[in-house]
Scaffold this active site. Structure first.
Site, PDB file in Angstrom:
ATOM      1  N   ASN A  47      18.037   4.773  24.740  1.00 45.65           N
ATOM      2  CA  ASN A  47      17.399   4.038  24.747  1.00 45.65           C
ATOM      3  C   ASN A  47      17.223   2.308  25.252  1.00 45.65           C
ATOM      4  O   ASN A  47      18.012   2.567  25.633  1.00 45.65           O
ATOM      5  CB  ASN A  47      16.978   4.098  23.191  1.00 45.65           C
ATOM      6  CG  ASN A  47      17.882   3.799  22.297  1.00 45.65           C
ATOM      7  OD1 ASN A  47      18.937   4.253  22.912  1.00 45.65           O
ATOM      8  ND2 ASN A  47      17.799   2.945  20.941  1.00 45.65           N
ATOM      9  N   GLU A  49      14.903  -0.861  24.377  1.00 43.73           N
ATOM     10  CA  GLU A  49      14.085  -2.169  24.029  1.00 43.73           C
ATOM     11  C   GLU A  49      13.759  -2.538  24.406  1.00 43.73           C
ATOM     12  O   GLU A  49      14.106  -3.097  25.577  1.00 43.73           O
ATOM     13  CB  GLU A  49      14.664  -2.473  22.057  1.00 43.73           C
ATOM     14  CG  GLU A  49      14.980  -0.924  21.951  1.00 43.73           C
ATOM     15  CD  GLU A  49      15.980  -0.986  20.115  1.00 43.73           C
ATOM     16  OE1 GLU A  49      16.317  -1.830  20.417  1.00 43.73           O
ATOM     17  OE2 GLU A  49      16.028   0.200  19.380  1.00 43.73           O
ATOM     18  N   CYS A  58      12.972   5.337  24.074  1.00 48.53           N
ATOM     19  CA  CYS A  58      13.610   6.511  23.393  1.00 48.53           C
ATOM     20  C   CYS A  58      14.957   7.170  24.661  1.00 48.53           C
ATOM     21  O   CYS A  58      14.095   7.448  25.726  1.00 48.53           O
ATOM     22  CB  CYS A  58      13.207   8.003  22.717  1.00 48.53           C
ATOM     23  SG  CYS A  58      12.572   7.153  21.203  1.00 48.53           S
ATOM     24  N   GLU A  60      15.538  10.227  25.061  1.00 50.50           N
ATOM     25  CA  GLU A  60      15.301  11.860  25.384  1.00 50.50           C
ATOM     26  C   GLU A  60      14.070  11.537  26.546  1.00 50.50           C
ATOM     27  O   GLU A  60      14.248  12.273  27.510  1.00 50.50           O
ATOM     28  CB  GLU A  60      14.226  12.561  24.008  1.00 50.50           C
ATOM     29  CG  GLU A  60      15.983  12.833  23.202  1.00 50.50           C
ATOM     30  CD  GLU A  60      15.972  11.777  22.028  1.00 50.50           C
ATOM     31  OE1 GLU A  60      15.465  10.302  22.441  1.00 50.50           O
ATOM     32  OE2 GLU A  60      15.865  11.967  20.618  1.00 50.50           O
ATOM     33  N   CYS A  93      12.188  12.036  18.081  1.00 55.36           N
ATOM     34  CA  CYS A  93      10.575  11.585  17.057  1.00 55.36           C
ATOM     35  C   CYS A  93      10.346  12.160  17.855  1.00 55.36           C
ATOM     36  O   CYS A  93       9.639  12.936  18.426  1.00 55.36           O
ATOM     37  CB  CYS A  93      10.746  10.055  17.557  1.00 55.36           C
ATOM     38  SG  CYS A  93      10.194   9.621  19.223  1.00 55.36           S
ATOM     39  N   CYS A  96       8.595  12.269  21.584  1.00 54.45           N
ATOM     40  CA  CYS A  96       9.960  12.166  22.152  1.00 54.45           C
ATOM     41  C   CYS A  96       9.628  14.291  22.036  1.00 54.45           C
ATOM     42  O   CYS A  96       9.441  14.823  22.998  1.00 54.45           O
ATOM     43  CB  CYS A  96      11.433  12.581  21.538  1.00 54.45           C
ATOM     44  SG  CYS A  96      11.748  10.452  22.244  1.00 54.45           S
TER      45      CYS A  96
HETATM   46  N1  THU Z   1      15.763   6.284  19.269  1.00 54.75           N
HETATM   47  C1  THU Z   1      15.916   7.290  20.310  1.00 54.75           C
HETATM   48  O1  THU Z   1      15.977   6.988  21.451  1.00 54.75           O
HETATM   49  N2  THU Z   1      15.354   8.238  20.369  1.00 54.75           N
HETATM   50  C2  THU Z   1      14.879   9.049  18.591  1.00 54.75           C
HETATM   51  O2  THU Z   1      15.373  10.159  19.326  1.00 54.75           O
HETATM   52  C3  THU Z   1      14.574   7.923  17.310  1.00 54.75           C
HETATM   53  C4  THU Z   1      14.631   6.353  18.325  1.00 54.75           C
HETATM   54  C5  THU Z   1      15.532   4.952  19.798  1.00 54.75           C
HETATM   55  C6  THU Z   1      14.424   4.169  19.399  1.00 54.75           C
HETATM   56  C7  THU Z   1      14.849   2.831  19.063  1.00 54.75           C
HETATM   57  O3  THU Z   1      15.346   2.112  20.256  1.00 54.75           O
HETATM   58  C8  THU Z   1      15.691   3.116  18.109  1.00 54.75           C
HETATM   59  O4  THU Z   1      16.134   4.940  18.307  1.00 54.75           O
HETATM   60  C9  THU Z   1      15.282   3.083  17.050  1.00 54.75           C
HETATM   61  O5  THU Z   1      14.330   3.711  16.628  1.00 54.75           O
END
Ligand code: THU
Length: 141
Positions: A47, A49, A58, A60, A93, A96
């Site tokens: 991920n 940000e 994310c 994925e 999420c 994704c």
């Molecule tokens: N996140 C992911 O990388 N994958 C997911 O399936 C759920 C959330 C990340 C997004 C963000 O950077 C952090 O987790 C918190 O939401």
């Protein structure tokens, strides 16, 4: 160890490395994702940000978008493995799930791992009734 389990352990180790690359200064929630191809090759993602939180991507989707950028034949993707450095197992999420539904077959296994356990799904069990749109057969008024 079965071939399935040894592939999963390899993918988990790579997902652990990918999670360590995460740029997650805002949530501090690091995620790694690994796509395993039928020939054993792998593509990793983490991920990423942004201070404007909604721009975050994310793990994925990073892995899938990287595979596309590398010209990988997406029909060769046999499995998605996710890792979060926690005791709990987290599920992907909604965004994704919809992106996986776009690019992967419904039966593709999606496995989320953590330090405490793992959970197994398929793309379609994670998102039944995914939105699909057949532009060739769609007529706008
Ligand atoms: N996140 C992911 O990388 N994958 C997911 O399936 C759920 C959330 C990340 C997004 C963000 O950077 C952090 O987790 C918190 O939401």
């Amino acid at each position: 160890m079965s071939e399935f389990n040894s592939n999963l352990q390899t993918a988990k180790q790579l997902a652990i490395k990918a999670a360590a690359q995460a740029y997650a200064p805002y949530s501090r929630f690091k995620v790694g994702a690994v796509l395993t191809l039928k020939n054993g090759d792998t593509i990793s993602g983490c991920n990423v940000e942004n201070v404007s939180y909604g721009l975050s991507n994310c793990a994925e989707r990073t892995a899938l978008f990287s595979a596309i950028a590398q010209g990988v034949d997406l029909t060769e993707i046999a499995q998605v493995t996710i890792y979060t450095p926690s005791d709990e197992v987290y599920s992907p999420c909604g965004a994704c799930r919809q992106v996986m539904a776009e690019f992967l077959s419904a039966e593709t296994p999606v496995i989320s791992t953590s330090n405490g356990g793992e959970q197994h799904w398929t793309v379609s069990s994670l998102l039944p009734h995914a939105f699909h749109f057949d532009i060739e057969n769609y007529r706008a008024d």
